[in-house]
Design an enzyme around this catalytic site. Structure first.
Site, PDB file in Angstrom:
ATOM      1  N   SER A  97       0.817  -1.189  -0.079  1.00 19.78           N
ATOM      2  CA  SER A  97       0.118   0.019   0.105  1.00 19.78           C
ATOM      3  C   SER A  97       1.065   1.191   0.074  1.00 19.78           C
ATOM      4  O   SER A  97       0.552   2.271  -0.626  1.00 19.78           O
ATOM      5  CB  SER A  97      -0.994  -0.084   1.010  1.00 19.78           C
ATOM      6  OG  SER A  97      -0.129  -0.001   2.437  1.00 19.78           O
ATOM      7  N   SER A  98       2.143   1.263   0.660  1.00 25.48           N
ATOM      8  CA  SER A  98       2.791   2.245   0.668  1.00 25.48           C
ATOM      9  C   SER A  98       3.257   2.663  -0.934  1.00 25.48           C
ATOM     10  O   SER A  98       3.535   3.984  -1.051  1.00 25.48           O
ATOM     11  CB  SER A  98       4.204   2.206   1.463  1.00 25.48           C
ATOM     12  OG  SER A  98       4.863   1.022   1.004  1.00 25.48           O
ATOM     13  N   ARG A 101      -0.005   4.109  -2.664  1.00 29.77           N
ATOM     14  CA  ARG A 101      -0.010   5.519  -2.394  1.00 29.77           C
ATOM     15  C   ARG A 101       0.621   6.455  -3.264  1.00 29.77           C
ATOM     16  O   ARG A 101       0.508   7.642  -3.204  1.00 29.77           O
ATOM     17  CB  ARG A 101       0.126   5.666  -0.810  1.00 29.77           C
ATOM     18  CG  ARG A 101      -1.055   5.506  -0.022  1.00 29.77           C
ATOM     19  CD  ARG A 101      -0.701   5.787   1.604  1.00 29.77           C
ATOM     20  NE  ARG A 101      -0.642   4.189   2.215  1.00 29.77           N
ATOM     21  CZ  ARG A 101      -0.305   4.200   3.413  1.00 29.77           C
ATOM     22  NH1 ARG A 101       0.432   5.053   4.020  1.00 29.77           N
ATOM     23  NH2 ARG A 101      -0.256   2.755   3.710  1.00 29.77           N
ATOM     24  N   THR A 122       9.092 -12.079 -12.485  1.00 30.78           N
ATOM     25  CA  THR A 122       8.952 -10.747 -13.443  1.00 30.78           C
ATOM     26  C   THR A 122       7.844 -10.135 -12.528  1.00 30.78           C
ATOM     27  O   THR A 122       6.910 -10.337 -12.544  1.00 30.78           O
ATOM     28  CB  THR A 122       8.723 -11.199 -14.735  1.00 30.78           C
ATOM     29  OG1 THR A 122       9.849 -11.832 -15.135  1.00 30.78           O
ATOM     30  CG2 THR A 122       8.449  -9.871 -15.328  1.00 30.78           C
ATOM     31  N   LEU A 123       8.454  -8.717 -12.635  1.00 28.49           N
ATOM     32  CA  LEU A 123       7.250  -7.700 -12.174  1.00 28.49           C
ATOM     33  C   LEU A 123       6.800  -6.874 -13.200  1.00 28.49           C
ATOM     34  O   LEU A 123       7.664  -6.480 -13.874  1.00 28.49           O
ATOM     35  CB  LEU A 123       7.933  -6.825 -10.777  1.00 28.49           C
ATOM     36  CG  LEU A 123       8.199  -7.826  -9.945  1.00 28.49           C
ATOM     37  CD1 LEU A 123       9.204  -6.986  -8.718  1.00 28.49           C
ATOM     38  CD2 LEU A 123       7.112  -8.482  -8.856  1.00 28.49           C
ATOM     39  N   GLU A 124       5.565  -6.400 -13.442  1.00 27.01           N
ATOM     40  CA  GLU A 124       5.390  -5.239 -14.329  1.00 27.01           C
ATOM     41  C   GLU A 124       5.126  -4.166 -13.343  1.00 27.01           C
ATOM     42  O   GLU A 124       4.321  -4.135 -12.258  1.00 27.01           O
ATOM     43  CB  GLU A 124       3.949  -5.712 -14.747  1.00 27.01           C
ATOM     44  CG  GLU A 124       3.848  -7.181 -15.529  1.00 27.01           C
ATOM     45  CD  GLU A 124       3.172  -8.055 -14.921  1.00 27.01           C
ATOM     46  OE1 GLU A 124       3.485  -9.324 -15.113  1.00 27.01           O
ATOM     47  OE2 GLU A 124       2.120  -7.885 -14.381  1.00 27.01           O
ATOM     48  N   GLN A 141       4.363  -7.181  -1.873  1.00 27.78           N
ATOM     49  CA  GLN A 141       4.285  -8.412  -0.708  1.00 27.78           C
ATOM     50  C   GLN A 141       3.707  -9.714  -1.530  1.00 27.78           C
ATOM     51  O   GLN A 141       3.007  -9.616  -2.337  1.00 27.78           O
ATOM     52  CB  GLN A 141       3.279  -7.812   0.401  1.00 27.78           C
ATOM     53  CG  GLN A 141       1.982  -7.302  -0.184  1.00 27.78           C
ATOM     54  CD  GLN A 141       1.114  -6.805   1.086  1.00 27.78           C
ATOM     55  OE1 GLN A 141       1.511  -7.216   2.378  1.00 27.78           O
ATOM     56  NE2 GLN A 141       0.395  -5.996   1.002  1.00 27.78           N
TER      57      GLN A 141
END
Lengths: 172, 148
Positions: A97-98, A101, A122-124, A141
Site C-alpha cells: 500500500s505504501s 499510495r 518478473t514484475l510489471e 508483498q
C-alpha cells in the site's frame, strides 16, 4: 486459507516455501515484503504490440543506486530480488500500500502464481505519477495460500526465468 | 482454499463447476484460462459518464483480422466461456504473457460472486497500443472454497 506470517516463516524453515534470501524482518501478519531486483526493461512504445506474438527482446538496464525515475504511461519489467515459490502452496504477488499510495501499479491484474514455480518473478511496473525507485527496495508483498485437491504440475514457461522476461505472446 | 487444477476437473465432472465450452488444455495448476468473446465495448465520447450507466458504450464485433486497442483508452468485453459456480467463488486474474505486454484485463475488480452464472466481464486497459483477436486466451479464473 491464507498463511500467517509465522506460518510463512515456519514453512520457509522447513523448506516447504522458498524465499531466498529470507529475512524475518520482512514478514507481515499475513505476507512477506519482497524487494525489487537490480535489472529492468523499459518497453518501447513504438509500434502496436500483438498479443499473439513474442516481443522483440529489448536491452536490460540496471537501476541506479541513487534512484531511477519511472515515468507514467510507460511499462517497465523488473523482477523480485528473491527467489520465491512453493510446491505446496499457491504464491500470489501484489503491491504494497505504501507504493500504491505513490500511484504505482505493481502487476497488471496478474497476481496469481502457479503452484510449483520457484524463481525470481518478473514484475510489471506501471506508474501513474513519476516515481523514483531504488534497487533492492521493498516494493511488494507475497502471500501464500493453501490448496484444495491433488497437486497439478505446472506447464508454465516463465518459471525457467530469473531475470525480467518479456511476453512470449499467446501463439505458443 | 484455492482449488488445484485436478480438483477443478473433478468438480467439473460432478457438475459443481460448469465451464462451457471446456477444454482440458486450458487447466492450469490452480486456474483455468478463459478467452475473450467476439465483441468489444468502448465509449466514443470523452463526455463524463453517469455512474451506474454504461448504456453510452458502443459495441463492435472484433474483425477476423483483429483489432488494435489504443493505449490509455478503456474497453470492456466478456469471456467467450460461460461459468456456473454454485459451490466455489471464482476470481479473475490476468495471465503473465498478457500483463507483460502492458494490458490490464480488470481494473482492481477480481472478485466474482458465489452462484455466478454467465460470462466473465473483462475490463481492458492497455499501456501501449496492442492488437488482440477474438477467442484469444486472455485471462484466467481460479476457484475458492467458502467458509459457511
Amino acid at each position: 486459507m491464507i498463511l500467517t506470517g509465522s506460518e510463512i516463516e515456519k514453512n520457509v524453515l522447513s523448506g516447504r516455501i522458498i524465499i531466498s534470501p529470507f529475512s524475518a524482518e520482512q514478514l507481515n501478519p499475513n505476507s512477506y515484503n519482497y524487494r525489487l531486483g537490480d535489472a529492468y526493461i523499459e518497453l518501447d512504445d513504438v509500434y502496436p504490440y500483438d498479443l499473439e506474438e513474442p516481443d522483440a527482446i529489448p536491452d536490460k538496464k540496471r537501476f541506479d543506486e541513487s534512484g531511477t525515475i519511472l515515468h507514467p504511461g510507460k511499462l517497465y519489467l523488473s523482477s523480485t530480488a528473491e527467489t520465491i515459490g512453493s510446491e505446496e502452496f499457491v504464491t500470489s504477488l501484489i503491491g504494497k500500500s505504501s507504493m500504491g499510495r505513490l500511484g504505482l501499479f505493481l502487476q497488471l491484474s496478474a497476481d496469481l502464481g502457479h503452484q510449483g514455480e520457484i524463481h525470481k518473478w518478473t514484475l510489471e511496473l506501471a506508474p501513474c505519477i513519476p516515481i523514483k525507485v531504488y534497487p533492492h527496495m521493498k516494493i511488494g508483498q507475497v502471500t501464500f495460500w493453501k490448496v484444495s485437491g491433488e497437486r497439478m504440475h505446472s506447464k508454465g514457461y516463465y518459471k525457467n526465468y530469473d531475470a525480467p522476461t518479456i511476453s512470449r505472446g499467446l501463439a505458443t | 482454499m484455492i482449488l488445484s487444477g485436478k480438483k477443478l476437473i473433478e468438480e467439473m465432472q460432478k457438475n459443481k463447476i460448469i465451464i462451457t465450452p471446456f477444454k482440458p488444455e486450458n487447466v492450469n495448476p490452480n486456474s483455468y484460462d478463459i478467452s475473450i468473446g467476439s465483441a468489444l465495448n468502448f465509449y466514443e465520447s470523452d463526455a463524463a459518464l453517469e455512474a451506474g450507466d454504461d448504456s453510452k458504450a458502443v459495441r463492435v464485433n472484433i474483425p477476423d483480422s483483429g483489432i488494435v486497442l489504443k493505449k490509455h483508452k478503456f474497453y470492456f468485453a466478456e469471456s467467450f466461456e460461460t461459468v456456473i459456480s454454485d459451490n466455489y467463488v471464482p476470481m479473475l486474474h490476468n495471465r503473465s504473457g498478457v500483463a507483460r505486454k502492458g494490458l490490464f484485463i480488470h481494473i482492481t475488480a477480481d472478485l466474482l460472486q458465489l452462484h455466478h452464472k454467465g460470462t466473465i466481464k473483462l475490463q481492458l486497459y492497455p499501456e501501449y497500443d496492442i492488437k488482440i483477436s477474438a477467442f484469444q486466451k486472455i485471462a484466467q479464473i481460479s476457484f475458492w472454497e467458502v467458509y459457511r
